[in-house]
Design a protein around this motif. Structure first.
Motif, short mmCIF file in Angstrom:
data_model
loop_
_atom_site.label_atom_id
_atom_site.label_comp_id
_atom_site.label_asym_id
_atom_site.label_seq_id
_atom_site.Cartn_x
_atom_site.Cartn_y
_atom_site.Cartn_z
N TRP A 32 0.83 -1.20 0.00
CA TRP A 32 0.00 0.00 0.00
C TRP A 32 0.87 1.25 0.00
O TRP A 32 1.92 1.31 0.66
N CYS A 33 0.42 2.26 -0.74
CA CYS A 33 1.22 3.47 -0.94
C CYS A 33 1.38 4.25 0.36
O CYS A 33 0.67 4.05 1.33
N THR A 34 2.27 5.20 0.32
CA THR A 34 2.46 6.12 1.43
C THR A 34 1.15 6.83 1.73
O THR A 34 0.57 7.43 0.84
N GLY A 35 0.71 6.76 2.97
CA GLY A 35 -0.48 7.49 3.39
C GLY A 35 -1.79 6.83 2.99
O GLY A 35 -2.84 7.44 3.11
N CYS A 36 -1.75 5.58 2.53
CA CYS A 36 -2.99 4.89 2.21
C CYS A 36 -3.74 4.55 3.49
O CYS A 36 -3.12 4.18 4.50
N GLY A 39 -4.04 0.57 5.57
CA GLY A 39 -3.22 0.09 6.67
C GLY A 39 -3.84 0.42 8.01
O GLY A 39 -3.81 -0.39 8.95
N ILE A 40 -4.44 1.62 8.13
CA ILE A 40 -5.08 2.02 9.38
C ILE A 40 -6.28 1.13 9.66
O ILE A 40 -6.47 0.65 10.78
N LEU A 189 -9.66 8.20 9.94
CA LEU A 189 -9.07 8.81 11.13
C LEU A 189 -9.92 8.61 12.39
O LEU A 189 -9.44 8.87 13.48
N ILE A 191 -10.27 6.36 14.40
CA ILE A 191 -9.71 5.02 14.62
C ILE A 191 -10.35 4.32 15.82
O ILE A 191 -10.73 3.15 15.72
N PRO A 215 -8.24 7.57 2.60
CA PRO A 215 -7.55 8.38 1.61
C PRO A 215 -6.78 7.53 0.61
O PRO A 215 -6.20 6.51 0.97
N PRO A 229 -0.88 13.02 1.49
CA PRO A 229 -1.71 12.07 2.25
C PRO A 229 -2.35 12.69 3.48
O PRO A 229 -3.53 12.45 3.78
N LEU A 230 -1.57 13.52 4.17
CA LEU A 230 -2.08 14.12 5.40
C LEU A 230 -3.23 15.07 5.11
O LEU A 230 -4.24 15.09 5.83
N LEU A 233 -6.36 12.95 4.34
CA LEU A 233 -6.91 12.37 5.57
C LEU A 233 -7.68 13.43 6.35
O LEU A 233 -8.79 13.19 6.84
N ARG A 234 -7.09 14.62 6.41
CA ARG A 234 -7.72 15.72 7.15
C ARG A 234 -8.93 16.25 6.41
O ARG A 234 -9.92 16.64 7.03
#
Lengths: 304, 88
Positions: A32-36, A39-40, A189, A191, A215, A229-230, A233-234
């Protein structure tokens, strides 16, 4: 080995993450890419499974094709990576052959609702005892960011370069209309709430559906001016408004305004297996059940 | 720590203390943990890992209260916190 002792000896032994016992660590780092956000969600799912106290031998994770479909490959439980869109039929079979087990279907919006849409509506209609986790990233991420049934109106994708002309599905309303008995939506987010909701869904008897707005900065964000990514997400989190127990029809995702999240449906209904056992044990009478006192349509009320 | 009103059991209860452990080789540099650390313990490191990503480092490790949020928000399973002795 406890995490504390492992963390102390950093150089000789790499630190052991608390969730490593549920992960196939030989395959990490994952694809999975950066900031995907997947994973969360994956981490939340594993925490919820651990917190639920279910015997791990009786938990299976089934997924289809797509970025989210890789979840089944990374979890160290019984898991199966099915063909495209067929996660729910496989999970149905698994649940019916082993009804005492817990079957979790983790898949993306493209897999569950585009190619697997018909399977989804029928699994929800039958109210099978499954937990469906749908990671919604608003496009087909793995194949390069094509337009999906979840793409918001006007959003740019590779196959809609001047903006999507279609209206997206409201997955929660669809699931509730088809007969799902537990429906919730969160962003990636939320979580703690997400982990709690997955725990509730695992304990819930019947078809439970959780949609997570995650995201996808590489495929979706990059074409819609939210490359970081941030920021993405925000963007989802800041627009979200928690409205529990409202009708899923009202739970609209308006990216110009508010994204309604929360737990929308939590009702108890007999599952498919209950009905099947009832029919097989001869507890169901003749159909239609014609009683002596069937009301005859009253003609004077009809104006005749 | 600043208090709006001094708690009655301030002498008895100590804030929890944690230690952040970072698995550098798993990090992909999304910086979610840095942004969402409530005590601002983390910052992006100057160095990078084998894949070329800058990973976080603990710049104020003594502030960690072991809330595990970095652990939950990390999509890469690359950071976690372990409990330490409570602050004196």
């Amino acid at each position: 080995m406890s995490a504390k002792t492992a963390g102390g000896a950093a150089a000789a032994h790499p630190p052991v993450h608390p969730q490593d016992h549920l992960l196939r660590t030989d395959r990490l780092p994952h694809i999975w890419c950066t900031g995907c956000g997947i994973g969360i969600v994956f981490g939340s799912l594993m925490s919820a499974v651990m917190k639920s106290g279910l015997p791990l031998n009786d938990v299976a994770v089934v997924s289809g094709i797509g970025c989210t479909g890789r979840m089944a490959g990374y979890i160290k439980l019984d898991s199966y990576h099915t063909t495209h869109g067929r996660a729910l039929p496989f999970a149905t079979g698994l649940k019916l052959t082993r009804p005492q087990g817990k079957v979790i279907v983790a898949s993306g919006d493209g897999d569950l609702f585009a190619i697997g849409g018909n399977h989804f509506i029928h699994a929800a209609r039958r109210n099978l005892d499954l937990t469906v986790i749908c990671v919604n990233n608003l496009n087909y991420g793995m194949t390069g960011g094509q337009q999906a049934p979840s793409t918001p109106f006007g959003a740019k994708t590779t196959t809609s370069p001047s903006g999507s002309p279609d209206q997206p599905f409201n997955f929660c309303a669809l699931a509730a209309a088809c007969g799902a008995t537990y429906v919730a939506r969160w962003t990636a987010l939320h979580i703690r709430l997400l982990t709690q909701t997955i725990g509730e869904a695992l304990a819930h008897r019947g078809f439970s559906f959780i949609e997570i707005l995650a995201p996808c900065p590489t495929a979706f964000g990059r074409r819609n001016k939210i490359r970081n990514p941030l920021d993405l997400l925000r963007f989802y989190y800041d627009r979200s408004v928690v409205k529990n127990k409202i009708s899923p029809d009202q739970a609209v995702m308006d990216f110009q305004g508010n994204l309604v999240v929360g737990k929308f449906v939590d009702v108890a209904k007999p599952t498919w297996l209950d009905g099947y056992r009832q029919v097989n044990s001869g507890q169901v009478g003749e159909w239609p059940e014609v009683a002596a006192e069937v009301p005859i349509p009253e003609k004077h009320l009809l104006g005749a | 720590m600043k208090f709006w009103r001094k708690p009655l059991d301030l002498a008895a209860v100590r804030p929890a203390r944690g230690r952040v452990v970072i698995i550098e080789e798993r990090c992909k540099g999304c910086s979610f943990c840095i942004e969402y650390c409530s005590r601002e313990v983390l910052a992006l490191s100057e160095s990078f890992n084998r894949k070329g990503y800058h990973f976080p480092k603990a710049i104020k490790p003594e502030l960690c209260v072991n809330c595990h949020f970095c652990e939950a928000v990390c999509p890469e399973f690359a950071i976690f916190s372990v409990e330490e002795e409570a602050q004196a």
